[in-house]
Design a protein around this motif. Structure first.
Motif, short mmCIF file in Angstrom:
data_model
loop_
_atom_site.label_atom_id
_atom_site.label_comp_id
_atom_site.label_asym_id
_atom_site.label_seq_id
_atom_site.Cartn_x
_atom_site.Cartn_y
_atom_site.Cartn_z
N MET A 4 -33.85 -48.82 43.89
CA MET A 4 -32.68 -48.03 43.57
C MET A 4 -33.09 -46.56 43.61
N PRO A 5 -32.69 -45.82 44.64
CA PRO A 5 -33.10 -44.42 44.75
C PRO A 5 -32.54 -43.53 43.65
N GLU A 6 -33.37 -42.59 43.23
CA GLU A 6 -32.93 -41.55 42.31
C GLU A 6 -32.32 -40.45 43.16
N ILE A 7 -31.04 -40.19 42.96
CA ILE A 7 -30.30 -39.22 43.75
C ILE A 7 -30.44 -37.81 43.17
N SER A 8 -30.43 -37.72 41.84
CA SER A 8 -30.52 -36.42 41.18
C SER A 8 -30.97 -36.62 39.74
N ARG A 9 -31.40 -35.50 39.14
CA ARG A 9 -31.83 -35.52 37.74
C ARG A 9 -31.56 -34.15 37.15
N PHE A 10 -30.86 -34.11 36.01
CA PHE A 10 -30.57 -32.84 35.34
C PHE A 10 -30.28 -33.08 33.87
N PHE A 11 -30.75 -32.17 33.04
CA PHE A 11 -30.53 -32.21 31.59
C PHE A 11 -30.82 -33.58 30.98
N GLY A 12 -31.85 -34.24 31.47
CA GLY A 12 -32.23 -35.55 30.94
C GLY A 12 -31.41 -36.71 31.48
N ILE A 13 -30.50 -36.43 32.41
CA ILE A 13 -29.64 -37.45 33.00
C ILE A 13 -30.20 -37.82 34.38
N TRP A 57 -20.68 -32.54 37.78
CA TRP A 57 -21.61 -32.65 38.90
C TRP A 57 -21.00 -33.50 40.02
N ALA A 58 -20.36 -34.62 39.66
CA ALA A 58 -19.77 -35.52 40.65
C ALA A 58 -18.66 -34.83 41.44
N ILE A 59 -17.86 -34.04 40.77
CA ILE A 59 -16.78 -33.32 41.46
C ILE A 59 -17.36 -32.32 42.46
N LEU A 60 -18.42 -31.63 42.06
CA LEU A 60 -19.07 -30.65 42.95
C LEU A 60 -19.69 -31.31 44.19
N HIS A 61 -20.15 -32.55 44.05
CA HIS A 61 -20.92 -33.20 45.11
C HIS A 61 -20.26 -34.47 45.65
N GLU A 62 -18.94 -34.54 45.57
CA GLU A 62 -18.23 -35.76 45.99
C GLU A 62 -18.55 -36.17 47.42
N GLU A 63 -18.52 -35.22 48.35
CA GLU A 63 -18.78 -35.56 49.76
C GLU A 63 -20.20 -36.11 49.96
N GLN A 64 -21.17 -35.47 49.34
CA GLN A 64 -22.56 -35.93 49.47
C GLN A 64 -22.75 -37.30 48.84
N LEU A 65 -22.09 -37.53 47.70
CA LEU A 65 -22.18 -38.83 47.03
C LEU A 65 -21.59 -39.93 47.90
N LYS A 113 -32.95 -46.19 54.44
CA LYS A 113 -33.72 -44.96 54.61
C LYS A 113 -32.83 -43.73 54.72
N SER A 114 -31.50 -43.92 54.82
CA SER A 114 -30.58 -42.82 55.07
C SER A 114 -29.85 -42.37 53.81
N TRP A 115 -30.56 -41.73 52.93
CA TRP A 115 -29.92 -41.15 51.75
C TRP A 115 -30.62 -39.83 51.45
N ASN A 116 -29.92 -38.99 50.72
CA ASN A 116 -30.44 -37.66 50.42
C ASN A 116 -30.37 -37.38 48.93
N LYS A 117 -31.36 -36.65 48.45
CA LYS A 117 -31.29 -36.14 47.07
C LYS A 117 -30.17 -35.12 47.03
N ILE A 118 -29.54 -35.00 45.87
CA ILE A 118 -28.45 -34.05 45.69
C ILE A 118 -28.86 -33.05 44.61
N GLU A 119 -28.55 -31.80 44.87
CA GLU A 119 -28.91 -30.71 43.96
C GLU A 119 -28.41 -30.98 42.54
N PRO A 120 -29.25 -30.76 41.54
CA PRO A 120 -28.83 -30.98 40.16
C PRO A 120 -27.98 -29.83 39.63
N LEU A 121 -27.37 -30.03 38.49
CA LEU A 121 -26.72 -28.93 37.78
C LEU A 121 -27.81 -28.03 37.24
N ASN A 122 -27.53 -26.74 37.19
CA ASN A 122 -28.51 -25.79 36.64
C ASN A 122 -28.03 -25.28 35.30
#
Length: 87
Positions: A1-10, A58-66, A78-87
């Motif tokens: 199960m790929p980790e797509i993003s990580r931010f603020f402990g999430i 975060w989901a609203i900001l990255h809906e297309e990428q998700l 093999k075709s998935w991308n990490k998505i930028e976290p919230l800052n």
């Protein structure tokens, strides 16, 4: 199960070849939730209110990428991308 993003402990993950509706898995400490990509609504599980709001923003900001990741993980693991976290 790929980790797509990580931010603020999430941690945001997606399963390979997961079921519809398009969604992702969010984990924070001992809490786990499934969140719909297109509506950012909680489908199942639980997250504390603060973390749920962060995940939804975060989901609203990255809906297309998700959606792209969700669709690609069903076809080619093999075709998935990490998505930028919230800052």
């Amino acid at each position: 199960m790929p980790e797509i993003s990580r931010f603020f402990g999430i941690v945001i993950r997606m399963f390979f070849d997961d079921h519809n509706p398009p969604h992702f898995h969010a984990e924070f400490q001992e809490y786990k939730a499934l969140v719909a990509i297109q509506s950012a609504e909680l489908i199942d599980g639980y997250l504390p209110v603060k973390q749920l709001k962060l995940v939804q923003a975060w989901a609203i900001l990255h809906e297309e990428q998700l959606l792209e990741n969700f669709n690609n993980l069903g076809k080619d693991i093999k075709s998935w991308n990490k998505i930028e976290p919230l800052n």
